[in-house]
Every structure is written in structure tokens, then in C-alpha cells.
Design a protein around this motif. Structure first.
Motif, PDB file in Angstrom:
ATOM      1  N   LEU A  99       0.826  -1.311  -0.015  1.00  0.00           N
ATOM      2  CA  LEU A  99       0.074  -0.116  -0.006  1.00  0.00           C
ATOM      3  C   LEU A  99       0.902   1.244  -0.032  1.00  0.00           C
ATOM      4  CD1 LEU A  99      -2.834  -1.026   2.384  1.00  0.00           C
ATOM      5  CD2 LEU A  99      -3.045  -0.831   0.082  1.00  0.00           C
ATOM      6  N   SER A 100       2.098   1.211   0.770  1.00  0.00           N
ATOM      7  CA  SER A 100       3.011   2.497   0.647  1.00  0.00           C
ATOM      8  C   SER A 100       3.375   2.650  -0.616  1.00  0.00           C
ATOM      9  CB  SER A 100       3.806   2.084   1.792  1.00  0.00           C
ATOM     10  OG  SER A 100       4.832   3.395   1.720  1.00  0.00           O
ATOM     11  N   ALA A 101       3.903   1.585  -1.227  1.00  0.00           N
ATOM     12  CA  ALA A 101       4.495   1.770  -2.574  1.00  0.00           C
ATOM     13  C   ALA A 101       3.470   2.118  -3.583  1.00  0.00           C
ATOM     14  CB  ALA A 101       5.150   0.372  -2.809  1.00  0.00           C
ATOM     15  N   LEU A 102       2.182   1.792  -3.376  1.00  0.00           N
ATOM     16  CA  LEU A 102       1.125   2.108  -4.362  1.00  0.00           C
ATOM     17  C   LEU A 102       0.833   3.475  -3.982  1.00  0.00           C
ATOM     18  CD1 LEU A 102      -1.165   1.092  -6.430  1.00  0.00           C
ATOM     19  CD2 LEU A 102      -2.621   0.492  -4.562  1.00  0.00           C
ATOM     20  N   ALA A 103       0.729   3.878  -3.017  1.00  0.00           N
ATOM     21  CA  ALA A 103       0.328   5.215  -2.916  1.00  0.00           C
ATOM     22  C   ALA A 103       1.385   6.178  -3.555  1.00  0.00           C
ATOM     23  CB  ALA A 103       0.135   5.597  -1.427  1.00  0.00           C
ATOM     24  N   GLY A 104       2.595   5.777  -3.488  1.00  0.00           N
ATOM     25  CA  GLY A 104       3.680   6.555  -3.966  1.00  0.00           C
ATOM     26  C   GLY A 104       3.538   6.471  -5.486  1.00  0.00           C
ATOM     27  N   VAL A 105       3.600   5.356  -6.082  1.00  0.00           N
ATOM     28  CA  VAL A 105       3.481   5.070  -7.570  1.00  0.00           C
ATOM     29  C   VAL A 105       2.425   5.870  -8.203  1.00  0.00           C
ATOM     30  CG1 VAL A 105       3.314   3.657  -9.287  1.00  0.00           C
ATOM     31  CG2 VAL A 105       4.930   3.229  -7.484  1.00  0.00           C
ATOM     32  N   TYR A 106       1.136   5.976  -7.281  1.00  0.00           N
ATOM     33  CA  TYR A 106      -0.106   6.275  -7.946  1.00  0.00           C
ATOM     34  C   TYR A 106       0.245   8.015  -7.901  1.00  0.00           C
ATOM     35  CZ  TYR A 106      -5.083   7.596  -8.809  1.00  0.00           C
ATOM     36  OH  TYR A 106      -6.215   8.186  -9.268  1.00  0.00           O
ATOM     37  N   THR A 107       0.708   8.474  -7.043  1.00  0.00           N
ATOM     38  CA  THR A 107       0.875   9.994  -6.899  1.00  0.00           C
ATOM     39  C   THR A 107       1.737  10.607  -8.075  1.00  0.00           C
ATOM     40  OG1 THR A 107       0.800   9.811  -4.233  1.00  0.00           O
ATOM     41  CG2 THR A 107       1.776  11.824  -5.434  1.00  0.00           C
ATOM     42  N   GLU A 108       2.905   9.665  -8.220  1.00  0.00           N
ATOM     43  CA  GLU A 108       3.787  10.190  -9.355  1.00  0.00           C
ATOM     44  C   GLU A 108       3.005  10.064 -10.767  1.00  0.00           C
ATOM     45  OE1 GLU A 108       7.766   8.618 -11.681  1.00  0.00           O
ATOM     46  OE2 GLU A 108       7.213   7.835  -9.643  1.00  0.00           O
ATOM     47  N   PHE A 109       1.915   9.009 -10.776  1.00  0.00           N
ATOM     48  CA  PHE A 109       1.005   9.058 -11.921  1.00  0.00           C
ATOM     49  C   PHE A 109       0.147  10.170 -12.039  1.00  0.00           C
ATOM     50  CE2 PHE A 109      -3.333   8.062 -13.212  1.00  0.00           C
ATOM     51  CZ  PHE A 109      -3.169   7.750 -14.635  1.00  0.00           C
ATOM     52  N   LEU A 110      -0.182  10.701 -11.042  1.00  0.00           N
ATOM     53  CA  LEU A 110      -1.018  11.890 -10.912  1.00  0.00           C
ATOM     54  C   LEU A 110      -0.362  13.080 -11.421  1.00  0.00           C
ATOM     55  CD1 LEU A 110      -3.282  11.710  -7.884  1.00  0.00           C
ATOM     56  CD2 LEU A 110      -3.985  11.484 -10.200  1.00  0.00           C
ATOM     57  N   MET A 111       0.873  13.251 -10.676  1.00  0.00           N
ATOM     58  CA  MET A 111       1.862  14.457 -11.286  1.00  0.00           C
ATOM     59  C   MET A 111       2.360  14.550 -12.602  1.00  0.00           C
ATOM     60  SD  MET A 111       1.959  16.111  -8.531  1.00  0.00           S
ATOM     61  CE  MET A 111       1.877  15.997  -6.774  1.00  0.00           C
ATOM     62  N   LYS A 112       2.432  13.225 -13.234  1.00  0.00           N
ATOM     63  CA  LYS A 112       2.870  13.297 -14.717  1.00  0.00           C
ATOM     64  C   LYS A 112       1.797  12.982 -15.645  1.00  0.00           C
ATOM     65  CE  LYS A 112       7.610  11.852 -13.006  1.00  0.00           C
ATOM     66  NZ  LYS A 112       8.708  10.909 -13.188  1.00  0.00           N
ATOM     67  N   LYS A 113       0.711  12.899 -15.292  1.00  0.00           N
ATOM     68  CA  LYS A 113      -0.198  12.291 -16.291  1.00  0.00           C
ATOM     69  C   LYS A 113      -0.670  13.596 -17.140  1.00  0.00           C
ATOM     70  CE  LYS A 113      -4.582  13.303 -13.650  1.00  0.00           C
ATOM     71  NZ  LYS A 113      -5.273  14.123 -14.713  1.00  0.00           N
ATOM     72  N   ASN A 114      -0.498  14.903 -16.977  1.00  0.00           N
ATOM     73  CA  ASN A 114      -0.515  16.017 -17.949  1.00  0.00           C
ATOM     74  C   ASN A 114       0.575  16.891 -17.569  1.00  0.00           C
ATOM     75  OD1 ASN A 114      -1.599  17.233 -15.585  1.00  0.00           O
ATOM     76  ND2 ASN A 114      -3.602  16.689 -15.816  1.00  0.00           N
ATOM     77  N   ASN A 115       0.259  18.186 -18.126  1.00  0.00           N
ATOM     78  CA  ASN A 115       1.151  19.316 -17.959  1.00  0.00           C
ATOM     79  C   ASN A 115       0.672  20.292 -17.037  1.00  0.00           C
ATOM     80  OD1 ASN A 115       3.371  17.938 -19.742  1.00  0.00           O
ATOM     81  ND2 ASN A 115       2.228  19.031 -21.413  1.00  0.00           N
ATOM     82  N   ASP A 116       0.028  19.943 -16.230  1.00  0.00           N
ATOM     83  CA  ASP A 116      -0.581  20.883 -15.222  1.00  0.00           C
ATOM     84  C   ASP A 116       0.491  21.537 -14.213  1.00  0.00           C
ATOM     85  OD1 ASP A 116      -3.218  20.730 -16.214  1.00  0.00           O
ATOM     86  OD2 ASP A 116      -4.162  19.901 -14.683  1.00  0.00           O
ATOM     87  N   SER A 117       0.144  22.643 -13.705  1.00  0.00           N
ATOM     88  CA  SER A 117       0.997  23.413 -12.769  1.00  0.00           C
ATOM     89  C   SER A 117       1.086  22.298 -11.650  1.00  0.00           C
ATOM     90  CB  SER A 117       0.674  24.586 -12.610  1.00  0.00           C
ATOM     91  OG  SER A 117       1.307  25.238 -11.393  1.00  0.00           O
ATOM     92  N   LEU A 118       2.425  22.389 -11.230  1.00  0.00           N
ATOM     93  CA  LEU A 118       2.794  21.594 -10.090  1.00  0.00           C
ATOM     94  C   LEU A 118       2.055  22.234  -8.717  1.00  0.00           C
ATOM     95  CD1 LEU A 118       4.284  19.502  -8.109  1.00  0.00           C
ATOM     96  CD2 LEU A 118       6.496  21.369  -8.024  1.00  0.00           C
ATOM     97  N   TYR A 119       1.832  23.280  -8.730  1.00  0.00           N
ATOM     98  CA  TYR A 119       1.206  23.996  -7.390  1.00  0.00           C
ATOM     99  C   TYR A 119      -0.282  23.658  -7.673  1.00  0.00           C
ATOM    100  CZ  TYR A 119       5.938  26.230  -7.663  1.00  0.00           C
ATOM    101  OH  TYR A 119       7.182  26.442  -7.722  1.00  0.00           O
ATOM    102  N   TRP A 120      -0.841  23.884  -8.747  1.00  0.00           N
ATOM    103  CA  TRP A 120      -2.250  23.484  -8.846  1.00  0.00           C
ATOM    104  C   TRP A 120      -2.486  21.960  -8.460  1.00  0.00           C
ATOM    105  CZ3 TRP A 120      -7.002  24.438  -8.425  1.00  0.00           C
ATOM    106  CH2 TRP A 120      -7.928  23.521  -9.138  1.00  0.00           C
ATOM    107  N   GLN A 121      -1.728  21.132  -8.799  1.00  0.00           N
ATOM    108  CA  GLN A 121      -1.662  19.771  -8.727  1.00  0.00           C
ATOM    109  C   GLN A 121      -1.568  19.652  -7.046  1.00  0.00           C
ATOM    110  OE1 GLN A 121       1.232  18.036 -11.176  1.00  0.00           O
ATOM    111  NE2 GLN A 121      -0.156  17.253 -12.577  1.00  0.00           N
ATOM    112  N   ASN A 122      -0.645  20.308  -6.557  1.00  0.00           N
ATOM    113  CA  ASN A 122      -0.507  20.212  -4.920  1.00  0.00           C
ATOM    114  C   ASN A 122      -1.777  20.861  -4.181  1.00  0.00           C
ATOM    115  OD1 ASN A 122       2.007  19.078  -4.953  1.00  0.00           O
ATOM    116  ND2 ASN A 122       3.130  21.089  -4.842  1.00  0.00           N
ATOM    117  N   VAL A 123      -2.460  21.866  -4.662  1.00  0.00           N
ATOM    118  CA  VAL A 123      -3.491  22.258  -4.331  1.00  0.00           C
ATOM    119  C   VAL A 123      -4.764  21.208  -4.102  1.00  0.00           C
ATOM    120  CG1 VAL A 123      -5.483  24.034  -4.431  1.00  0.00           C
ATOM    121  CG2 VAL A 123      -3.001  24.863  -4.772  1.00  0.00           C
TER     122      VAL A 123
END
Length: 335
Positions: A172-196
Motif C-alpha cells: 500500500l505504501s508503494a502503491l500510494a507513491g506510484v499512484y501519486t507520481e502517475f497523477l503528477m505526470k499524467k498531464n502538464n498541469d502546474s505543480l502548484y495546482w496539483q498540490n492544491v
């Protein structure tokens, strides 16, 4: 900003997190409600990300922000995974002791590499796979107790449920990290908007956790918002800021680097914490600790070494020496 600078800063902050938490204790306990620390850390990350997004919005080129519900609805999932992970972690500790749980927690290093390959389709070389396994071996070696200690026999004394839950916790810990990376890289949105988006849902879930604790306790101490800062001091606020800053650095690595670098940073932070504990808390260094540090440094060198640095690749063709000159020989035939 280079990834190795962020990774080094993450290592320092992560290693100081456990030390600051220990220093915030009073007589072996906490005067503050420890459940309020993650909530305030999420709020801190949300405020910082909102300010940076506002500054980015004022620039001539507006940041890219996807506001469709199909995209926004994906951001609560990491918070849900972490919520399930925390409950599994609590259940695991009912079957195994803390030392056994820490050793089993190193499985997340290998499971992160596997999920990294399966879900993100990232290829790793054979040498990099060997380095990841070696990192798990090194961190485990540094945590193994000596044979003369009382807890030495407890590693294999737990029931099978404890080991199954420990493996599930690592996955579960690894899945959370990998899924978060998927969210961050799935588009070219601003990093700060994704963080919000990410930290908004994180703050909401932590607030529900505080409300659940109030219901379980029958509101004996009053609602959580009235005692939010009870028992806080300078060290406690340093724990909050440290946890929040660590989360911001992790999101940067997820966006511009990858999970493997984060795994190396947190693993090196664990070793750095154990070394600092020798001077701060009179922790006795062991042979296992030194062996673990050596193995982890070998793993670090293997993973990030250039392809031809560790193995000499023979050249397929030999260059002709410059001293040789082409000589033409004219043959004459006499009639």
C-alpha cells in the motif's frame, strides 16, 4: 533546480523528522495531540502551494490548470490509500513488535520498483534491479538486532497474520507513491495546482480523522478545534514545518524525478538518523549498522552509475594507428 539537490534536502529533512519528534516528547509522552500534526502539515502545504500558484498566476504566461471533474476526482485516491495503510499499519503492530515491523517495512523498496515497472511502464536495467534489492538488504541489515539481544528471536515468532499484513502495508505504501507520481505526470498541469488539489483532500481526510477520534472519546476533551494547539511549543511547530516541507519536496520529486529517487532519499535518511542518534541519544552503534551503510552506498553507486562505468565494455572495432600509411605498389609485367 536539480533533482539531486532536492533529494539531498529531502534526506536531511526526513532524518531530522524522527529526531525532532523525539525531542518534542515530555517524560516519554506527548503533551499535544499527535493526530493534529499531520492535519496542520497538510494545511501548511496547502497554504504554501496556494501562494506559489497565485504568484504563478500573476505571471504573463498563465499556468495550465485542468478543472474537469474527471481529473479532479482522481486526487482523493492517494489520501484514501494512505488512510487504509494507516489502519493496516496499526493492525500489523498488534501481531508483531516494532523491530519486526521496521524490517518488514523495507519490502516497500522492492514493491516500489515492481509497481514502478508495472503501472508506469518504466524500464530498469538488470544492474538497477540488483541495486534496488541491495538497498533493501542494506537497510534490513542495519536494523537487525544482535544475537545476544532479547528481541533477536522475535523476528520469526509472530503469527502468519502479522507477516501478511506487513506485506500488505508495504504494498500500500508503494502503491500510494506510484499512484501519486502517475497523477503528477499524467498531464502538464502546474505543480502548484496539483498540490492544491492533493493537499485539499489530504486536509479534509485528516480533519475527518480528528472528528472520528472525538466521537470515539465521547467528546470528553471537547471538539478538536478547541484544543488544536494545546501543548504546542517551538519543537512541535518545527515537527509540523518539517513534515510539511518534506511533503512539498516529495511532490517536486514525483513531478520532475521519480519514486526510486524518493526511496533512496528516505532510505539514506533512515541511516543518517541512526548515525545521528549515536551522538544525540547515546545510541550504541552496531556492526550491522556499519554493514548496512556500506551495502546502501554500494547500491547507490550501482543504481546511478553511468552504463559503462562499472563494467568495461570491450570495443568492437580497433582504430587504425595514425602512423600507418597506405602504400600503393605498382606491379609491372615484362612482355
Amino acid at each position: 533546480m536539480q533533482w539531486y539537490f532536492v533529494a539531498t534536502l529531502l534526506t536531511i529533512l526526513t532524518s531530522s523528522q524522527g529526531i525532532l519528534t523525539t525531542l518534542s516528547q515530555s517524560n516519554g509522552g506527548y503533551k499535544y495531540d499527535y493526530a493534529t500534526v499531520p492535519f496542520l502539515a497538510e494545511v501548511f502545504k496547502l497554504v504554501v502551494s496556494s501562494i506559489l500558484l497565485w504568484r504563478e498566476w500573476r505571471m504573463p504566461s498563465s499556468p495550465k490548470m485542468t478543472t474537469e471533474w474527471r481529473s479532479v476526482r482522481l486526487f482523493p485516491i492517494p489520501s484514501i490509500i494512505y488512510l487504509v495503510h494507516n489502519n493496516v499499519q496499526f493492525a500489523t503492530l498488534t501481531y508483531v513488535d516494532t523491530s519486526t515491523y521496521q524490517i518488514m517495512g523495507n519490502l516497500k523498496i522492492v514493491t516500489t520498483g515492481i509497481l514502478f515497472r508495472l503501472f508506469l511502464r518504466r524500464r530498469l536495467s538488470t544492474l538497477q534491479w540488483m541495486a534496488i534489492v541491495l538497498l533493501a538488504v542494506g537497510t534490513t541489515t542495519s536494523q537487525v538486532k544482535g544475537c545476544g539481544e532479547a528481541l533477536c528471536d522475535s523476528l520469526f515468532a509472530a503469527p502468519i497474520q502479522g507477516y501478511l499484513l506487513g506485506v500488505l502495508s508495504a504494498c500500500l505504501s508503494a502503491l500510494a507513491g506510484v499512484y501519486t507520481e502517475f497523477l503528477m505526470k499524467k498531464n502538464n498541469d502546474s505543480l502548484y495546482w496539483q498540490n492544491v488539489q492533493l493537499y485539499t483532500f489530504g486536509a479534509i481526510f485528516n480533519m475527518f480523522r480528528l472528528l472520528l477520534d472525538d466521537f470515539r472519546g465521547g467528546f470528553e476533551k471537547g471538539p478538536w478545534w478547541q484544543r488544536l494547539f494545546d501543548g504546542y511549543n517551538i519543537t512541535t511547530w518545527m515537527v509540523v514545518f518539517n513534515l510539511g516541507s518534506t511533503g512539498l519536496l516529495v511532490s517536486w520529486l514525483m513531478k520532475y524525478a521519480d519514486n526510486i529517487i524518493k526511496v533512496y532519499s528516505t532510505s539514506m535518511a533512515m541511516l543518517l538518523t541512526m548515525v545521528l542518534s549515536v551522538y544525540l541519544f547515546n545510541f550504541k552503534p552496531t556492526l550491522q549498522l556499519f554493514l548496512g551503510i556500506i551495502i546502501c552506498m554500494m547500491s547507490l553507486h550501482m543504481y546511478f552509475a553511468p552504463p559503462g562505468m562499472l563494467v568495461d565494455i570491450p570495443s568492437t572495432a580497433k582504430a587504425a594507428p595514425d602512423s600507418l600509411r597506405e602504400v600503393s605498389v605498382e606491379r609491372r609485367t615484362d612482355s
